[in-house]
Enzyme design. Structure first.
Site, PDB file in Angstrom:
ATOM      1  N   ASP A  27       5.591  -6.918 -10.710  1.00 46.97           N
ATOM      2  CA  ASP A  27       4.612  -7.931 -10.307  1.00 46.97           C
ATOM      3  C   ASP A  27       3.185  -7.549 -10.665  1.00 46.97           C
ATOM      4  OD1 ASP A  27       4.873  -5.946  -8.117  1.00 46.97           O
ATOM      5  OD2 ASP A  27       3.370  -7.205  -7.131  1.00 46.97           O
TER       6      ASP A  27
ATOM      7  N   GLY B 108       3.123  -0.415   0.928  1.00 48.72           N
ATOM      8  CA  GLY B 108       2.772  -1.746   0.449  1.00 48.72           C
ATOM      9  C   GLY B 108       3.531  -2.860   1.137  1.00 48.72           C
ATOM     10  N   HIS B 109       4.673  -2.538   1.746  1.00 47.71           N
ATOM     11  CA  HIS B 109       5.445  -3.522   2.501  1.00 47.71           C
ATOM     12  C   HIS B 109       5.043  -3.528   3.976  1.00 47.71           C
ATOM     13  CE1 HIS B 109       8.599  -4.734  -0.455  1.00 47.71           C
ATOM     14  NE2 HIS B 109       8.203  -3.622  -1.027  1.00 47.71           N
TER      15      HIS B 109
ATOM     16  N   TRP C   6      -6.477  11.242  -1.551  1.00 51.04           N
ATOM     17  CA  TRP C   6      -6.275   9.927  -0.926  1.00 51.04           C
ATOM     18  C   TRP C   6      -7.567   9.527  -0.240  1.00 51.04           C
ATOM     19  CZ3 TRP C   6      -2.854   6.747  -2.451  1.00 51.04           C
ATOM     20  CH2 TRP C   6      -2.505   5.605  -1.706  1.00 51.04           C
TER      21      TRP C   6
ATOM     22  N   ASN D  47      -1.382  -5.769  -2.691  1.00 50.82           N
ATOM     23  CA  ASN D  47      -2.314  -5.410  -1.628  1.00 50.82           C
ATOM     24  C   ASN D  47      -3.670  -4.999  -2.194  1.00 50.82           C
ATOM     25  OD1 ASN D  47      -0.521  -5.840   0.550  1.00 50.82           O
ATOM     26  ND2 ASN D  47       0.452  -3.876   0.169  1.00 50.82           N
ATOM     27  N   SER D  48      -3.654  -4.168  -3.232  1.00 52.22           N
ATOM     28  CA  SER D  48      -4.910  -3.750  -3.860  1.00 52.22           C
ATOM     29  C   SER D  48      -5.644  -4.941  -4.469  1.00 52.22           C
ATOM     30  CB  SER D  48      -4.643  -2.703  -4.942  1.00 52.22           C
ATOM     31  OG  SER D  48      -4.238  -1.479  -4.376  1.00 52.22           O
TER      32      SER D  48
ATOM     33  N   GLU E  93      -7.229  -6.906  -1.660  1.00 50.52           N
ATOM     34  CA  GLU E  93      -8.362  -6.168  -1.099  1.00 50.52           C
ATOM     35  C   GLU E  93      -9.587  -6.300  -1.988  1.00 50.52           C
ATOM     36  OE1 GLU E  93      -5.446  -2.825   0.969  1.00 50.52           O
ATOM     37  OE2 GLU E  93      -6.819  -2.230  -0.643  1.00 50.52           O
TER      38      GLU E  93
ATOM     39  N   ASP F 279      10.970  -8.670   6.390  1.00 52.48           N
ATOM     40  CA  ASP F 279      10.664  -8.499   4.977  1.00 52.48           C
ATOM     41  C   ASP F 279      11.812  -9.110   4.187  1.00 52.48           C
ATOM     42  OD1 ASP F 279      10.430  -7.399   2.303  1.00 52.48           O
ATOM     43  OD2 ASP F 279       9.033  -5.927   3.132  1.00 52.48           O
TER      44      ASP F 279
ATOM     45  N   GLN G 137      -9.000   3.053   1.196  1.00 54.48           N
ATOM     46  CA  GLN G 137      -9.395   2.163   0.106  1.00 54.48           C
ATOM     47  C   GLN G 137     -10.302   1.044   0.581  1.00 54.48           C
ATOM     48  OE1 GLN G 137      -6.948   1.557  -3.421  1.00 54.48           O
ATOM     49  NE2 GLN G 137      -6.659  -0.548  -2.740  1.00 54.48           N
TER      50      GLN G 137
ATOM     51  N   SER H 216       0.013   3.774  -3.758  1.00 51.57           N
ATOM     52  CA  SER H 216       0.837   4.789  -3.107  1.00 51.57           C
ATOM     53  C   SER H 216       2.145   5.055  -3.833  1.00 51.57           C
ATOM     54  CB  SER H 216       1.140   4.355  -1.669  1.00 51.57           C
ATOM     55  OG  SER H 216       1.836   3.113  -1.653  1.00 51.57           O
TER      56      SER H 216
END
Length: 471
Positions: A378, A21-22, A336, A358-359, A362, A116, A339, A284
């Site tokens: 978050d 995710g990063h 998996w 991210n999801s 998307e 980051d 996505q 993930s």
């Protein structure tokens, strides 16, 4: 490939943190910069560098390993997550500094470090070497605005000196993950929050603070943050194929913790009616309890709804023993998948998600309504915005208590409302509008595209000297 807009390529090093995710949003930003003529080096761990090199062998991006995590066990090595962070700091900071210094007299010296924000030692390198620094926040603008008052309380020891972001007062209580290796709970906030809040030290020392979002999605939060930092939205950072299609061969992220079963998913979906399938994935990192997986399974088993469910390898044993066999006629369970390919498929009608950022982006960018089942941190904030602010999903409410399990009846209610209810029609209308805005913002002359071009133009040494004097 998009034409570069600089006469001579600048060199930017992108320092990526651990975790899919990063890494992926920073990798996508790197591709976008490279498409505009910027020389990019992504600095990361050895295992991540190997994985990305294998997937992106034809990329204009180069990968530099600054820490050999393979020989020391990574995040499951000595000392757990905290031990990994300490080793990454010790080796990574030394090796990254050497890499930048070694390029000082080359044709392409490093002009900027994009890091980051979650890496606490990154800004010290920019200060030490006298190069520009851009902190990259991989969560939403609203999340940063929510966390900042906590930072002022913990690190600055004084209340925030300006009015808090308005949404903070209406948020549900955040749930925190238990990471014993980060230390014991001794104060108001657990160690994981103390670690996360350290990002704001990097915010304050950066020339820019970059957000994987876009202005029209989080306008109020962006305006609030610009009063504190040089905040810049550069998202959504999806592969270009799913947005503006201006970056050649950019149809996937390039980093996956698990191997996707893409062809099987696509073939199965191809035979389904438009908008008829529920897609379920909790990302993930999230690790659902056996009790919660059973509740999701019961909601799917008791309905006549078609579904595609991602159950990660380490969660397979938590599935009810007879579930896959009982639901084989209407569902597919995979370990998996890609996505993006799934969400872009015409058969998908809604997305049951943990609401990681991210999801969330998307789903918004591909126009898929969400049934929100946030687990921690978050994700709670994102789910609140999805339902209460943007009106593009429904929150499946969890039961009271520490476990926060969402019952099968509640999950099923939300699915039916999104797919068949009157509120679902409004949700689909709202998310279709946001989908168009997401595409516009990253396309030519969109707000995020302009911000990226401005960021590149500001790498001019005269500008950087001015900002240095100003700061």
């Amino acid at each position: 490939m998009e034409q570069g807009r600089v006469e001579k390529a600048h060199h930017i090093v992108v320092l990526a943190d651990q975790g899919q995710g990063h890494i992926n949003p920073m990798l996508q930003f790197s591709k976008r910069l490279a498409s505009k003529g910027i020389k990019i080096t992504v600095a990361t761990t050895l295992s991540n560098a190997k994985s990305m090199k294998a997937t992106l062998s034809d990329s204009m991006i180069t990968f530099e390993s600054i820490y050999n995590d393979c020989s020391e066990g990574g995040v499951v090595g000595p000392g757990g997550f905290k031990g990994f962070l300490d080793r990454f700091h010790a080796s990574g900071s030394t090796n990254l500094t050497k890499f930048i210094l070694d390029h000082e007299q080359t044709e392409h010296p490093v002009k900027c470090l994009v890091y980051d924000a979650n890496i606490p030692w990154a800004s010290k390198i920019t200060t030490q070497l006298g190069i520009a620094g851009a902190a990259f926040f991989t969560q939403s603008c609203a999340t940063a605005a929510t966390y900042y008052p906590m930072y002022c309380e913990v690190y600055v020891k004084t209340p925030i000196s300006m009015p808090s972001f308005p949404i903070v007062t209406g948020l549900p209580k955040l749930r925190f993950p238990n990471l014993p290796s980060l230390g014991c709970n001794t104060g108001r906030y657990p160690p994981i929050i103390i670690h996360i809040l350290g990002q704001f030290d990097n915010f304050g020392k950066a020339d820019w603070v970059l957000f994987n979002s876009f202005d029209k999605l989080e306008e109020e939060a962006v305006d609030w943050m610009k009063k504190i930092w040089n905040a810049v939205t550069i998202g959504p950072t999806l592969p270009s194929f799913y947005l503006d299609k201006r970056v050649e061969n950019d149809n996937e992220y390039g980093f996956n913790i698990h191997k996707p079963n893409s062809s099987n998913c696509t073939e199965w979906l191809d035979n389904k009616k438009t908008g008829s399938v529920v897609y379920i994935s909790f990302g993930s990192a999230a690790n659902l309890s056996a009790e919660q997986i059973t509740e999701v399974a019961d909601a799917l088993r008791q309905s006549n709804i078609m579904f595609l469910w991602v159950v990660k390898p380490d969660e397979q044993s938590k599935l009810p023993s007879d579930f896959t066999k009982e639901t084989s006629g209407k569902g597919l369970v995979v370990t998996w998948c890609s996505q993006l390919e799934v969400l872009a498929h015409h058969a998908i009608g809604c997305f049951i998600s943990h609401c990681g950022w991210n999801s969330t982006l998307e789903a918004i960018s591909l126009g898929v309504p969400i049934v929100a089942m946030p687990q921690i941190l978050d994700q709670i904030i994102n789910a609140h915005f999805l339902e209460k602010v943007w009106g593009v999903g429904l929150l499946a409410k969890a039961n009271e208590g520490e476990k926060g399990v969402t019952a099968s009846e509640e999950i099923y209610r939300c699915i039916r409302e999104v797919l068949e209810g009157e509120r679902g029609q409004t949700i689909r209308k709202n998310i279709t509008s946001l989908k168009e805005l997401a595409k516009e913002t990253i396309d030519t002359s969109g707000s995020s595209d302009k911000h990226i071009d401005e960021f590149i133009s500001q790498l001019d040494p005269a500008y950087l000297r001015h900002r240095s004097n100003y700061n």
